[in-house]
Scaffold this motif. Structure first.
Motif, PDB file in Angstrom:
ATOM      1  N   TYR A   1      -6.121  69.955 -20.434  1.00 28.62           N
ATOM      2  CA  TYR A   1      -6.178  69.320 -19.019  1.00 28.62           C
ATOM      3  C   TYR A   1      -5.201  68.006 -18.658  1.00 28.62           C
ATOM      4  O   TYR A   1      -5.362  67.298 -19.233  1.00 28.62           O
ATOM      5  CB  TYR A   1      -7.872  68.776 -18.894  1.00 28.62           C
ATOM      6  CG  TYR A   1      -7.932  68.363 -17.349  1.00 28.62           C
ATOM      7  CD1 TYR A   1      -7.615  69.063 -16.460  1.00 28.62           C
ATOM      8  CD2 TYR A   1      -8.838  67.200 -17.095  1.00 28.62           C
ATOM      9  CE1 TYR A   1      -7.736  68.529 -15.062  1.00 28.62           C
ATOM     10  CE2 TYR A   1      -9.002  66.707 -16.126  1.00 28.62           C
ATOM     11  CZ  TYR A   1      -8.466  67.334 -14.882  1.00 28.62           C
ATOM     12  OH  TYR A   1      -8.889  66.985 -13.685  1.00 28.62           O
ATOM     13  N   GLU A   2      -4.323  68.453 -17.836  1.00 27.05           N
ATOM     14  CA  GLU A   2      -3.271  67.736 -17.380  1.00 27.05           C
ATOM     15  C   GLU A   2      -3.701  66.834 -16.023  1.00 27.05           C
ATOM     16  O   GLU A   2      -2.797  65.939 -15.841  1.00 27.05           O
ATOM     17  CB  GLU A   2      -2.064  68.290 -17.230  1.00 27.05           C
ATOM     18  CG  GLU A   2      -1.419  68.833 -18.685  1.00 27.05           C
ATOM     19  CD  GLU A   2      -0.921  67.486 -19.536  1.00 27.05           C
ATOM     20  OE1 GLU A   2      -0.161  66.698 -19.053  1.00 27.05           O
ATOM     21  OE2 GLU A   2      -1.345  67.852 -20.745  1.00 27.05           O
ATOM     22  N   GLY A   3      -4.803  67.120 -15.526  1.00 25.98           N
ATOM     23  CA  GLY A   3      -5.325  66.362 -14.405  1.00 25.98           C
ATOM     24  C   GLY A   3      -5.670  64.959 -14.712  1.00 25.98           C
ATOM     25  O   GLY A   3      -5.890  63.999 -13.748  1.00 25.98           O
ATOM     26  N   VAL A   4      -5.530  64.395 -16.023  1.00 17.17           N
ATOM     27  CA  VAL A   4      -5.946  63.172 -16.256  1.00 17.17           C
ATOM     28  C   VAL A   4      -4.934  61.943 -16.238  1.00 17.17           C
ATOM     29  O   VAL A   4      -4.992  60.866 -16.091  1.00 17.17           O
ATOM     30  CB  VAL A   4      -6.442  62.795 -17.730  1.00 17.17           C
ATOM     31  CG1 VAL A   4      -7.605  63.644 -17.868  1.00 17.17           C
ATOM     32  CG2 VAL A   4      -5.400  63.582 -18.702  1.00 17.17           C
ATOM     33  N   SER A   5      -3.698  62.566 -15.597  1.00 19.17           N
ATOM     34  CA  SER A   5      -2.743  61.654 -15.340  1.00 19.17           C
ATOM     35  C   SER A   5      -2.704  60.833 -14.056  1.00 19.17           C
ATOM     36  O   SER A   5      -3.501  61.322 -13.340  1.00 19.17           O
ATOM     37  CB  SER A   5      -1.298  62.668 -15.473  1.00 19.17           C
ATOM     38  OG  SER A   5      -1.154  63.131 -14.027  1.00 19.17           O
ATOM     39  N   PRO A   6      -2.135  59.832 -14.160  1.00 19.01           N
ATOM     40  CA  PRO A   6      -2.139  59.019 -12.834  1.00 19.01           C
ATOM     41  C   PRO A   6      -2.149  59.722 -11.329  1.00 19.01           C
ATOM     42  O   PRO A   6      -2.733  59.484 -10.502  1.00 19.01           O
ATOM     43  CB  PRO A   6      -0.994  57.885 -13.006  1.00 19.01           C
ATOM     44  CG  PRO A   6      -1.022  57.812 -14.404  1.00 19.01           C
ATOM     45  CD  PRO A   6      -1.163  59.120 -14.919  1.00 19.01           C
ATOM     46  N   ALA A   7      -0.843  60.945 -11.545  1.00 19.34           N
ATOM     47  CA  ALA A   7      -1.061  61.432 -10.333  1.00 19.34           C
ATOM     48  C   ALA A   7      -1.603  62.894 -10.289  1.00 19.34           C
ATOM     49  O   ALA A   7      -1.855  63.418  -9.475  1.00 19.34           O
ATOM     50  CB  ALA A   7       0.567  61.813 -10.125  1.00 19.34           C
ATOM     51  N   GLY A   8      -2.522  62.850 -11.413  1.00 24.06           N
ATOM     52  CA  GLY A   8      -3.202  63.976 -11.271  1.00 24.06           C
ATOM     53  C   GLY A   8      -2.583  65.214 -11.745  1.00 24.06           C
ATOM     54  O   GLY A   8      -3.568  66.440 -11.617  1.00 24.06           O
ATOM     55  N   SER A   9      -1.652  65.431 -12.371  1.00 29.19           N
ATOM     56  CA  SER A   9      -1.190  66.838 -12.963  1.00 29.19           C
ATOM     57  C   SER A   9      -0.085  66.642 -13.924  1.00 29.19           C
ATOM     58  O   SER A   9      -0.066  65.555 -14.514  1.00 29.19           O
ATOM     59  CB  SER A   9      -0.285  67.370 -11.574  1.00 29.19           C
ATOM     60  OG  SER A   9       0.905  66.936 -11.565  1.00 29.19           O
ATOM     61  N   HIS A  10       0.672  67.627 -14.514  1.00 31.08           N
ATOM     62  CA  HIS A  10       1.414  67.567 -15.463  1.00 31.08           C
ATOM     63  C   HIS A  10       2.654  66.859 -15.117  1.00 31.08           C
ATOM     64  O   HIS A  10       3.423  66.863 -15.854  1.00 31.08           O
ATOM     65  CB  HIS A  10       1.728  68.964 -16.220  1.00 31.08           C
ATOM     66  CG  HIS A  10       2.204  69.743 -15.224  1.00 31.08           C
ATOM     67  ND1 HIS A  10       1.679  70.138 -13.967  1.00 31.08           N
ATOM     68  CD2 HIS A  10       3.558  70.377 -15.288  1.00 31.08           C
ATOM     69  CE1 HIS A  10       2.421  71.012 -13.161  1.00 31.08           C
ATOM     70  NE2 HIS A  10       3.626  71.031 -13.895  1.00 31.08           N
ATOM     71  N   LYS A  11       2.905  66.912 -13.995  1.00 29.80           N
ATOM     72  CA  LYS A  11       4.253  66.262 -13.477  1.00 29.80           C
ATOM     73  C   LYS A  11       4.548  64.953 -13.834  1.00 29.80           C
ATOM     74  O   LYS A  11       6.026  64.657 -14.047  1.00 29.80           O
ATOM     75  CB  LYS A  11       4.322  66.263 -11.796  1.00 29.80           C
ATOM     76  CG  LYS A  11       4.039  67.687 -11.286  1.00 29.80           C
ATOM     77  CD  LYS A  11       5.396  68.495 -11.413  1.00 29.80           C
ATOM     78  CE  LYS A  11       5.204  70.047 -10.741  1.00 29.80           C
ATOM     79  NZ  LYS A  11       6.483  70.812 -11.183  1.00 29.80           N
ATOM     80  N   PRO A  12       4.062  64.076 -14.106  1.00 29.27           N
ATOM     81  CA  PRO A  12       4.302  62.726 -14.716  1.00 29.27           C
ATOM     82  C   PRO A  12       4.939  62.832 -16.050  1.00 29.27           C
ATOM     83  O   PRO A  12       5.912  61.963 -16.623  1.00 29.27           O
ATOM     84  CB  PRO A  12       3.265  61.616 -14.890  1.00 29.27           C
ATOM     85  CG  PRO A  12       2.234  62.280 -13.654  1.00 29.27           C
ATOM     86  CD  PRO A  12       2.467  63.987 -13.894  1.00 29.27           C
ATOM     87  N   ASN A  13       4.713  63.915 -16.702  1.00 28.76           N
ATOM     88  CA  ASN A  13       5.417  63.956 -17.966  1.00 28.76           C
ATOM     89  C   ASN A  13       6.882  64.103 -18.028  1.00 28.76           C
ATOM     90  O   ASN A  13       7.755  63.752 -19.011  1.00 28.76           O
ATOM     91  CB  ASN A  13       4.668  65.525 -18.812  1.00 28.76           C
ATOM     92  CG  ASN A  13       3.372  65.411 -18.931  1.00 28.76           C
ATOM     93  OD1 ASN A  13       2.829  64.357 -19.264  1.00 28.76           O
ATOM     94  ND2 ASN A  13       2.600  66.668 -19.160  1.00 28.76           N
ATOM     95  N   THR A  14       7.487  64.678 -16.828  1.00 25.07           N
ATOM     96  CA  THR A  14       9.062  64.597 -16.687  1.00 25.07           C
ATOM     97  C   THR A  14       9.297  63.679 -15.707  1.00 25.07           C
ATOM     98  O   THR A  14      10.459  63.055 -15.887  1.00 25.07           O
ATOM     99  CB  THR A  14       9.463  66.060 -16.504  1.00 25.07           C
ATOM    100  OG1 THR A  14      10.854  66.068 -16.034  1.00 25.07           O
ATOM    101  CG2 THR A  14       8.747  66.319 -14.996  1.00 25.07           C
ATOM    102  N   ALA A  15       8.485  63.178 -14.619  1.00 23.52           N
ATOM    103  CA  ALA A  15       8.814  62.070 -13.958  1.00 23.52           C
ATOM    104  C   ALA A  15       9.304  61.082 -14.757  1.00 23.52           C
ATOM    105  O   ALA A  15      10.203  60.217 -14.279  1.00 23.52           O
ATOM    106  CB  ALA A  15       7.783  62.156 -12.806  1.00 23.52           C
TER     107      ALA A  15
END
Lengths: 454, 454
Positions: free
Chosen positions: B103-117
């Motif tokens: 589950y990648e929705g736990v990131s601040p922006a709510g998706s996997h995208k911060p992993n590369t941002a």
């Protein structure tokens, strides 16, 4: 290590008990009264509304109440919730204070509310109940109970304050996605609702009215009970897992709070973070300053009376002694719908009366400004309710800066603002204003408080 | 233990390296070509758009690339993300399969995208860059980069596909809350945008057009670079922390996946969960079936050509060999905006060509139906993009039921749907329909693919 720090407990550290502050209070709170007899209510009086296990929790004076295994199993999906040291915010504020926040937005419904929705649904299921009615303001409680209903296979019906029902269709959609039914309140489905609509067919609703509707339906149907998301003793007690976890996490960090800040509507998230620390203090532990932050537009703790009042508008509930603005008071339509309640949890009110906590009121624009600063530093967009706690914590941190003191501040970030982005849009567009109540309406509502023989 | 199970790794287990599948492929992917010379591009050709450290990652064949300390410090805010065993969903489906989801929705922006941002912002900061431009569809990538920009103090400008800009004001508000600037694309700010608007002033936009605008601005300003949220090798590589963590978490559970399912737009969340497992297989480990799910309305893997094409509409990017529907193809306006791209990551395309993965296309209504079933069982409302993976995983689990096989299914729940509730409202209202592209438009777009000498 210069970045935000997360303190995470192992699952085995999910609290095994709820903490009951009743066991440690120097003086018990005033009894709940039956409005007909003015005598203390007994468990049987509450039986139409709640399963007996919850009623017994409501009146219990045991310090610890065991959390059932199946409830802990469900808690495990998101608990223990993280505690963060807000290093990026500290840096932005250039404060010597240490700021910690417990983050309850990680739950499925995005707030602390599932902490009590899950056990409430569990005990109802155990009692053979198939339907639960409730009210909701902004929708955080309604969506939490909808989630719990989905898990236990219980039908959930939510009376949602009309102004929020119209303003927040996405929170309503969340409840429906979980399978709950959501109705705008006042509705034509109940006597309480019809009576209000007869006077004003466009009535914006209030939590007090929605409670009346939900209570009425539960009281008149054998297969249906009622659930409340705040105010009551057992609800506040279920939230104490937040403070218990925070205590263990601060121990990992080698710290203890000097100041605890929470926002207060009915008092559940506030009590959840604060009561375990107040209890420790009452048992001889370290003293902690506890600050309750409420909206200036609905200031029950700072402007209300500490008196007996009804919990709802139609006067279907028992009488409880609490800080209240009067049950006929309709708060203005500010964005923190979860804080728009005329009363306050009796235990929080009692704690203020005993001098165990202090209270402060903020306007909404300054709270959103604090929320945006927090989001840019920490990456989490807080719910409008939580912005009050953020503002309170930032003010304490800035005071530390002025005084050159490195105090430890703990606050409860009780939910995320993903369903409240319209409020942020309004804030950026300069359309958000501070709402004010009508002083004469408040005076009238206070004058109309029920008279209770001493 | 009958409930949903969470597998959580200690922070020390955040991967220390990104995994680069280039090191293990039996055959390298086709080189990226300069459209003028038709010769392979060198690092210098890309220097106007990206900092050199990212360009070197893009072409690297090292198996492991070290994650910088400051990036891991920020990852720690939400990583390692949880892996769940979906016991409640398994029960609802009555399947003998074991279903796990990361589950990648736990990131601040709510998706996997911060992993590369976060690493992209870090490397730009390190290179002294003060502004980054990018494009976004549904807004998940734009909000992730906005978050990363806030953390590193970099100005972020997001060209958002106009149809999403209008449909999803709340995702836009999230970017603005983080301090980013967001512009509807096509815009009048760039040559690419003005050229499109001259032909059709109400053009709904597309990712291809938004990429052109963002690339144009970066290429023409010295202090500005460009960032892409998917497709490129280094972006896919940053996401491999997802699969690496999942592997360690499944080891805790004593399982190994038989089937991995992910949704694919540009391929980053899919590659993130799948590539570490495919790499293990290529190095002699266990074989795993890997299924890429794409929208039937934008089916680059199942209906596109594996050919050289431009990444954008204005043909400002180099030529990459990928599964493509043609750079002039405008996908219909279905809700999974993150999957509305004419092309596919070259490495994902290459993996399909090598037979390492398979691909399947689903329509949006069946995906929302699966998403609602998932939400009622597991409590998490998936993003429309993620609903494709949910549908794929449910279908595999139902096949296990039919065949009486207890296989282990792993899928990536790449984000929550809190900003997509209008789509759920439309679904419940019966207003959601399956979108279809125009066959003749597709044929024309494919016919217009650039011809590249063999």
């Amino acid at each position: 290590m210069t970045d935000t720090i997360k303190y995470l407990l192992d699952e085995s550290r999910i609290p095994k008990v709820w903490y009951n502050i009743m066991a440690d209070l120097p003086k018990p709170p005033a009894p709940v009264l039956h409005p007909g007899t003015m005598q203390p209510v007994g468990p049987d009086d509450l039986a139409p509304l709640f399963p007996m296990s919850l009623i017994l929790q409501e009146v219990s004076t045991e310090r610890e109440i065991e959390i059932p295994g199946p409830v802990r199993d469900i808690y495990r999906q998101w608990r223990p919730s993280p505690l963060f040291r807000a290093r990026r915010l500290e840096k932005a504020l250039q404060t010597p204070a240490k700021i910690y926040y417990k983050y309850e937005g990680v739950s499925p419904a995005g707030s602390h509310k599932p902490n009590t929705a899950v056990p409430q649904a569990f005990y109802n299921k155990e009692a053979g109940i198939t339907k639960i009615t409730t009210e909701t303001g902004a929708g955080q409680w309604g969506s939490a109970l909808a989630f719990a209903g989905a898990v236990f296979g219980i039908e959930i019906k939510v009376y949602m304050v009309r102004v929020s029902y119209n303003q927040k269709p996405y929170r309503r959609a969340l409840m429906e996605t979980y399978g709950a039914k959501c109705v705008a309140s006042p509705s034509s489905e109940t006597n309480s609702g019809r009576a209000i609509l007869a006077k004003n067919k466009d009535h914006p609703g209030s939590l007090g009215i929605a409670i009346s509707e939900a209570v009425e339906v539960a009281a008149t149907h054998d297969d249906t009970k009622y659930a409340l998301g705040s105010v009551l003793n057992h609800v506040l007690m279920h939230q104490t897992i937040v403070g218990q976890e925070a205590m263990a996490q601060l121990e990992m960090a080698g710290d203890y709070p000097d100041i605890i800040v929470g926002c207060t509507g009915g008092g559940s998230n506030f009590a959840g973070i604060a009561f375990p620390f107040i209890g420790a203090q009452l048992r001889g532990g370290r003293k902690v300053r506890v600050v309750a932050i409420e909206p200036a537009a609905c200031p029950s703790l700072t402007r209300g009376k500490f008196a007996y009042d009804f919990g709802d508008t139609a006067h279907l509930t028992p009488l409880v002694k609490m800080h209240t603005l009067g049950s006929t008071f309709t708060p203005p339509g500010f964005h923190a719908g979860g804080l728009r309640y005329h009363g306050m949890g009796p235990l929080v009110s009692h704690a203020l009366d005993l001098g165990l906590i202090e209270a402060k009121a903020y306007n909404q624009v300054e709270c959103f400004s604090a929320g945006v600063q927090f989001a840019r530093a920490e990456g989490i967009v807080p719910a409008p309710e939580a912005n009050h706690a953020v503002k309170g914590a930032i003010d304490e941190a800035l005071r530390c800066k002025t005084e050159g003191k490195s105090k430890v501040i703990l606050f409860n970030l009780c939910g995320h603002g993903h369903f409240d982005m319209q409020a942020y849009i309004d804030y950026f567009a300069g359309k958000l204003t501070d709402e004010h109540y009508d002083e004469s309406e408040l005076a009238m509502a206070l004058a109309g408080l029920p008279s209770v023989p001493a």
